[in-house]
Write a protein that holds these residues in place. Structure first.
Motif, PDB file in Angstrom:
ATOM      1  N   ALA B 197      35.530  22.342  23.593  1.00 23.48           N
ATOM      2  CA  ALA B 197      34.418  23.577  23.449  1.00 23.48           C
ATOM      3  C   ALA B 197      34.970  24.195  25.511  1.00 23.48           C
ATOM      4  N   SER B 198      35.068  22.933  26.543  1.00 25.67           N
ATOM      5  CA  SER B 198      34.864  23.634  27.165  1.00 25.67           C
ATOM      6  C   SER B 198      36.467  24.391  27.564  1.00 25.67           C
ATOM      7  N   GLY B 199      37.821  24.181  27.030  1.00 24.78           N
ATOM      8  CA  GLY B 199      39.111  24.818  27.237  1.00 24.78           C
ATOM      9  C   GLY B 199      38.415  25.899  26.744  1.00 24.78           C
ATOM     10  N   ARG B 200      38.329  25.967  25.466  1.00 29.44           N
ATOM     11  CA  ARG B 200      37.825  27.531  24.908  1.00 29.44           C
ATOM     12  C   ARG B 200      36.763  28.266  25.566  1.00 29.44           C
ATOM     13  N   PHE B 201      36.263  27.753  26.256  1.00 31.71           N
ATOM     14  CA  PHE B 201      34.729  28.374  26.656  1.00 31.71           C
ATOM     15  C   PHE B 201      35.577  29.961  28.403  1.00 31.71           C
ATOM     16  N   TRP B 202      36.633  28.374  28.902  1.00 34.38           N
ATOM     17  CA  TRP B 202      37.279  29.182  30.377  1.00 34.38           C
ATOM     18  C   TRP B 202      38.360  30.022  30.042  1.00 34.38           C
ATOM     19  N   ASP B 203      39.367  29.830  29.003  1.00 33.16           N
ATOM     20  CA  ASP B 203      40.233  30.384  28.121  1.00 33.16           C
ATOM     21  C   ASP B 203      39.976  31.942  27.865  1.00 33.16           C
ATOM     22  N   VAL B 204      38.700  31.538  26.398  1.00 33.09           N
ATOM     23  CA  VAL B 204      39.309  32.901  26.040  1.00 33.09           C
ATOM     24  C   VAL B 204      37.573  33.805  26.137  1.00 33.09           C
ATOM     25  N   THR B 205      36.422  32.548  25.749  1.00 33.76           N
ATOM     26  CA  THR B 205      35.237  33.859  26.204  1.00 33.76           C
ATOM     27  C   THR B 205      35.183  34.436  27.964  1.00 33.76           C
ATOM     28  N   PHE B 206      35.138  33.347  28.582  1.00 32.09           N
ATOM     29  CA  PHE B 206      34.871  33.408  29.927  1.00 32.09           C
ATOM     30  C   PHE B 206      35.645  34.876  30.338  1.00 32.09           C
ATOM     31  N   PRO B 207      36.722  35.106  30.129  1.00 30.34           N
ATOM     32  CA  PRO B 207      37.643  36.270  30.731  1.00 30.34           C
ATOM     33  C   PRO B 207      37.361  37.436  29.824  1.00 30.34           C
ATOM     34  N   LEU B 208      36.891  37.155  28.796  1.00 34.68           N
ATOM     35  CA  LEU B 208      36.102  38.401  27.909  1.00 34.68           C
ATOM     36  C   LEU B 208      34.920  39.064  27.894  1.00 34.68           C
ATOM     37  N   LEU B 209      33.836  37.267  28.464  1.00 34.45           N
ATOM     38  CA  LEU B 209      33.135  37.976  29.626  1.00 34.45           C
ATOM     39  C   LEU B 209      32.837  39.029  30.975  1.00 34.45           C
ATOM     40  N   ALA B 210      34.551  39.187  31.639  1.00 31.57           N
ATOM     41  CA  ALA B 210      33.754  39.440  32.703  1.00 31.57           C
ATOM     42  C   ALA B 210      33.620  40.653  32.904  1.00 31.57           C
ATOM     43  N   PRO B 211      33.495  41.816  31.756  1.00 32.20           N
ATOM     44  CA  PRO B 211      33.273  43.203  32.396  1.00 32.20           C
ATOM     45  C   PRO B 211      32.185  42.627  32.705  1.00 32.20           C
ATOM     46  N   THR B 212      31.103  42.287  31.527  1.00 29.77           N
ATOM     47  CA  THR B 212      29.558  42.004  31.453  1.00 29.77           C
ATOM     48  C   THR B 212      29.349  41.276  32.982  1.00 29.77           C
ATOM     49  N   GLY B 213      30.339  40.078  33.519  1.00 30.53           N
ATOM     50  CA  GLY B 213      30.158  39.156  34.084  1.00 30.53           C
ATOM     51  C   GLY B 213      30.077  39.994  35.696  1.00 30.53           C
ATOM     52  N   PHE B 214      31.170  40.785  35.786  1.00 35.53           N
ATOM     53  CA  PHE B 214      31.257  41.807  36.692  1.00 35.53           C
ATOM     54  C   PHE B 214      30.429  42.940  37.257  1.00 35.53           C
ATOM     55  N   PHE B 215      29.678  43.359  36.287  1.00 35.16           N
ATOM     56  CA  PHE B 215      28.623  43.926  36.332  1.00 35.16           C
ATOM     57  C   PHE B 215      26.946  43.308  36.677  1.00 35.16           C
ATOM     58  N   LEU B 216      26.571  42.781  36.310  1.00 33.55           N
ATOM     59  CA  LEU B 216      26.143  41.674  36.671  1.00 33.55           C
ATOM     60  C   LEU B 216      25.758  41.092  38.183  1.00 33.55           C
ATOM     61  N   LEU B 217      27.058  40.606  38.362  1.00 36.61           N
ATOM     62  CA  LEU B 217      27.447  40.193  39.828  1.00 36.61           C
ATOM     63  C   LEU B 217      26.708  41.543  40.458  1.00 36.61           C
ATOM     64  N   ILE B 218      26.939  42.356  40.538  1.00 36.28           N
ATOM     65  CA  ILE B 218      26.466  43.725  41.205  1.00 36.28           C
ATOM     66  C   ILE B 218      25.059  44.340  41.149  1.00 36.28           C
ATOM     67  N   LEU B 276      26.431  51.319  50.545  1.00 39.23           N
ATOM     68  CA  LEU B 276      27.891  52.257  50.493  1.00 39.23           C
ATOM     69  C   LEU B 276      29.063  51.555  50.346  1.00 39.23           C
ATOM     70  N   ALA B 277      29.136  50.379  51.441  1.00 41.95           N
ATOM     71  CA  ALA B 277      30.109  49.434  51.402  1.00 41.95           C
ATOM     72  C   ALA B 277      30.139  48.709  49.713  1.00 41.95           C
ATOM     73  N   LEU B 278      29.507  48.193  49.234  1.00 44.20           N
ATOM     74  CA  LEU B 278      28.970  47.614  47.941  1.00 44.20           C
ATOM     75  C   LEU B 278      29.903  48.145  47.088  1.00 44.20           C
ATOM     76  N   THR B 279      28.667  49.617  46.924  1.00 41.32           N
ATOM     77  CA  THR B 279      29.783  50.419  45.922  1.00 41.32           C
ATOM     78  C   THR B 279      31.129  50.888  46.539  1.00 41.32           C
ATOM     79  N   VAL B 280      31.618  50.573  47.157  1.00 48.71           N
ATOM     80  CA  VAL B 280      32.770  51.272  47.092  1.00 48.71           C
ATOM     81  C   VAL B 280      33.553  49.904  46.771  1.00 48.71           C
ATOM     82  N   PHE B 281      33.639  48.648  47.327  1.00 56.72           N
ATOM     83  CA  PHE B 281      33.825  47.456  46.797  1.00 56.72           C
ATOM     84  C   PHE B 281      33.912  47.651  45.193  1.00 56.72           C
ATOM     85  N   GLN B 282      32.690  47.670  44.608  1.00 60.60           N
ATOM     86  CA  GLN B 282      32.367  47.487  43.031  1.00 60.60           C
ATOM     87  C   GLN B 282      34.378  48.760  43.069  1.00 60.60           C
ATOM     88  N   PHE B 283      33.773  50.029  42.750  1.00 68.50           N
ATOM     89  CA  PHE B 283      34.264  50.793  42.271  1.00 68.50           C
ATOM     90  C   PHE B 283      36.244  50.210  42.816  1.00 68.50           C
TER      91      PHE B 283
END
Lengths: 433, 293
Positions: B197-218, B276-283
């Motif tokens: 289960a943890s292997g599936r999470f890190w290999d499949v679920t986590f990368p697919l969540l990356a867009p959400t995760g990145f948005f949430l990071l900011i 401003l720096a954070l926004t530039v970094f984001q994009f």
């Protein structure tokens, strides 16, 4: 029927015209029970005459009230009267043109003004360097020492007159009786500003800052006060003293709970304490002093706040403001305020009235604040005037907190306070050009 | 083929005017004002002022305390962001698997979101009350005398805890919807490929969540930097004292408590540059590496 209503309407219109009241506003920082007392005074004033009507508005803490007043002034929407606390005095008095001196206001309105009518301790704190009163002292208080009578009896000691007595006699006995000897609620006010006036030490150059902002330097980095703080940390280690943070109430609560036997608070806390149903008898006396520093302790500074008449108002409204100030300084009003809150009466006449009414026979502790303010004055006891003082107090609070949590030592802390405070004073001088 | 568009070039501009006015009046004008004030030392009532050039900035840079606050802000932001995201992700993954009572379970986690920051701070004050706070007592069981408002580290801990608690539900909502948008076929394929289960999470679920995760990071970095103001103000009871504080709170302390307009404007400008720096970094930096599907 219809004619009757018309007539009534006409009559009310006419009476409205006949009693056109001049309305003025007062912005203040008196919350809770204090605010209710302010409202009661305002209602009495409104009922006492028909020409003027005052509306008091609560604006939050002292800092918030000052900031709100400044923002309103810049927008041309200032109240007629703004309550400004001791630490904000330099800001509001420095801004010439923001206020009308209370002395001028009262003289112009024909009310008359004599600074000698005021008790000596409050005369010059809100005055300019020539001794002209700018702000009307309103809620004047001084730090006094409250003590738990039962605790002191249990320990077999009397309230200490000096800090030497506290550390050698009082505190050890209280500790044996199961009490923490001491807490206090405002380190910059009680252990710094009033430490200076009680021991008659200069607090700043340029006559404590009264003679102008240029080159004013704080004189806080001296041995007397550093030794005091070294003693305080020593008391803390021995369990004679406890510090509960920068907040006022956090240090008052343990006293009310009966854990701490002696608490340094404001004479204005008296009203609140006596209304609370404390599980012990309490009383109050003078703030102790170090015999090693002085054999002749002096009076303390007034804390609390004063009322400033804001500039840019019509002559009609200024007359209303003057009338309110006159009402406020009447002995009866002052006595009512004093009795309800514990703030000191600011005029000699009001003090006499309180004595005559037997107020102090029932509660001797209520007289301590005014008696302490009426102790002999010294060269450095009339007050202090430093700009950006709110931030200077914040710097003190921060460094004192670090001393008491062991993050820094007394010498380093005071060097830091001196450096940062002088930087702020220098910056403030530039704002006044 | 005729390109769809407006007949005149004035109509679109006219339609944009309300939006542009709002931005200009409420964002650019105050920002320009802050930049201007940062070069002056000004009497709060507006009577006197002196032009001091970059003095307000250099005073800040020389101030050891300001650097200390900046450093605390960095640590605070990292901790709040990391724990808000990690806890929310864990809860979302677990909630995704719940079948019975799924809705009430999710609602229970989400409703903290409705608590305003000052209220959250107030709850913290109660929990950490020096004499009778339940959390103070709990920590006392482990032999540590927890003193909010006295001890620097203790106060910092309370700030992080309350801020994280307040932010977890937002992240939880986003992560959960992110998880539910992962196609069933992908999950089933992963199930065949990997039994762990943890292997599936890190290999499949986590990368697919990356867009959400990145948005949430900011979003979380911004939250920790700016929106925690209410929590901090309530926990220190309006008295900064020796308590930790963030850069935004410092702007408030100097500007609104101390009426030092020049100094606090300079601090605001520094924060603007940071955003401003954070926004530039984001994009620039991250958007390229994240693939939105």
């Amino acid at each position: 029927m219809k004619r009757f209503t018309l007539a009534a309407a006409a009559a009310s219109l006419l009476s409205g015209a006949a009693y056109a009241e001049t309305e003025i506003t007062l912005w203040h920082a008196m919350g809770g029970a204090l605010g209710e007392t302010v409202n009661a005074i305002a209602e009495d004033f409104n009922a006492s005459q028909d020409a003027y009507k005052i509306t008091p508005v609560f604006k939050g803490t002292y800092e918030e009230t000052l900031t709100a007043g400044i923002a309103a002034f810049r927008a041309g929407e200032q109240p007629n009267i703004l309550q400004v606390f001791d630490a904000g005095a330099a800001t509001v008095i420095g801004a010439k043109g923001a206020t009308v001196a209370v002395e001028d206001l009262l003289k112009e309105s024909g009310t008359g003004f004599d600074i000698e009518d005021y008790i000596s301790g409050v005369r010059y704190f809100y005055a300019d360097s020539d001794g002209k009163m700018i702000g009307m002292p309103f809620n004047s208080s001084s730090p006094v020492m409250y003590y738990n009578v039962n605790a002191l009896e249990a320990a077999g000691v009397t309230p200490p007159k000096t800090w030497e007595e506290f550390q050698t006699v009082t505190a050890p006995a209280l500790k044996d009786a199961g009490y923490v000897g001491l807490s206090q609620s405002h380190l910059p006010w009680i252990f710094t500003e009033n430490f200076m006036s009680r021991h008659n030490l200069p607090f700043a150059t340029n006559d404590n800052g009264y003679d102008g902002v240029d080159g004013t330097k704080i004189l806080v980095n001296n041995d007397a006060i550093k030794n005091h703080f070294k003693a305080v940390t020593d008391w803390q280690d021995k369990g004679f003293f406890q510090w509960f943070g920068t907040g006022w109430g956090d240090n008052q609560t343990p006293f009310e709970e009966g854990k701490v036997a002696i608490w340094l608070g404001s004479s204005g806390s008296f009203g609140g304490l006596s209304k609370k149903d404390l599980p012990f008898e309490f009383s109050a006396t003078y703030l102790p002093y170090w015999e090693a520093v002085t054999k002749e302790p002096k009076q303390t500074f007034i804390g609390g706040a004063s009322l400033f008449a804001m500039a840019g108002k019509s002559a009609e409204e200024n007359k209303a403001t003057a009338a309110f100030f006159e009402f406020l300084t009447k002995p009866e009003t002052q006595f009512f305020w004093h009795k309800e809150t514990g703030y000191v009466p600011v005029t000699e006449a009001a003090y006499e009235l309180a004595k005559k009414e037997g107020h102090y026979e029932a509660m001797p502790a209520a007289e301590i604040g005014i008696k302490q303010l009426s102790l002999p004055a010294g060269a450095h006891t009339k007050g202090y005037r430093m700009g950006f003082y709110v931030q200077i107090r914040d710097v003190m609070n921060r460094e004192y907190g670090r001393i008491l949590t062991g993050e820094t030592d007394v010498d380093a802390a005071f060097a830091n306070i001196e450096k940062e405070a002088n930087g702020l004073l220098e910056r403030f001088a530039k704002t006044q050009k | 083929m005729k390109r769809a568009g407006f007949a005149t070039k004035w109509l679109p501009i006219l339609l944009l005017v309300p939006q542009l006015t709002i931005i200009a009046v409420f964002f650019y004008w105050p920002a320009a004002h802050a930049v201007q004030s940062s070069f002056y030392l000004q009497d709060p009532f507006g009577f006197g002022s002196s032009f001091v050039g970059f003095d307000n900035y250099s005073d800040l840079m020389d101030n050891r305390e300001y650097r200390r606050i900046a450093w605390f802000t960095v640590i605070f932001t990292v901790l709040v962001t990391f724990f808000s995201l990690a806890i929310a992700l864990l809860l979302a993954v677990k909630a995704d698997k719940v079948i019975r009572g799924a809705k009430s379970y999710r609602t229970l986690i989400m409703w903290v979101y409705a608590v305003a920051p000052p209220v959250a701070g107030f709850i913290g004050l109660i929990l950490f009350n020096q004499s009778w706070g339940p959390l103070t007592r709990l920590i006392g069981q482990f032999g540590h005398q927890f003193t909010l408002g006295v001890n620097y580290t203790d106060t910092a801990f309370a700030m992080v805890l309350v801020s994280v608690w307040k932010q977890v539900p937002v992240n939880f909502i986003f992560f959960l919807s992110g998880l539910q948008s992962i196609p069933k076929s992908v999950r089933e394929a992963a199930l065949i490929d990997n039994r762990s289960a943890s292997g599936r999470f890190w290999d499949v679920t986590f990368p697919l969540l990356a867009p959400t995760g990145f948005f949430l990071l900011i979003i979380n970095i911004t939250y920790a930097l700016f929106d925690t103001f209410g929590v901090i103000d309530t926990l220190v009871k309006g008295e900064p004292g020796n308590n930790p504080m963030t850069l935004v709170y410092k702007v408030y302390v100097d500007g609104f408590r101390g009426n030092d307009l020049g100094g606090s404007s300079a601090q605001s400008v520094i924060l603007m540059i940071l955003v401003l720096a954070l926004t530039v970094f984001q994009f620039r930096m991250l958007e390229r590496r994240i693939h939105y599907t």
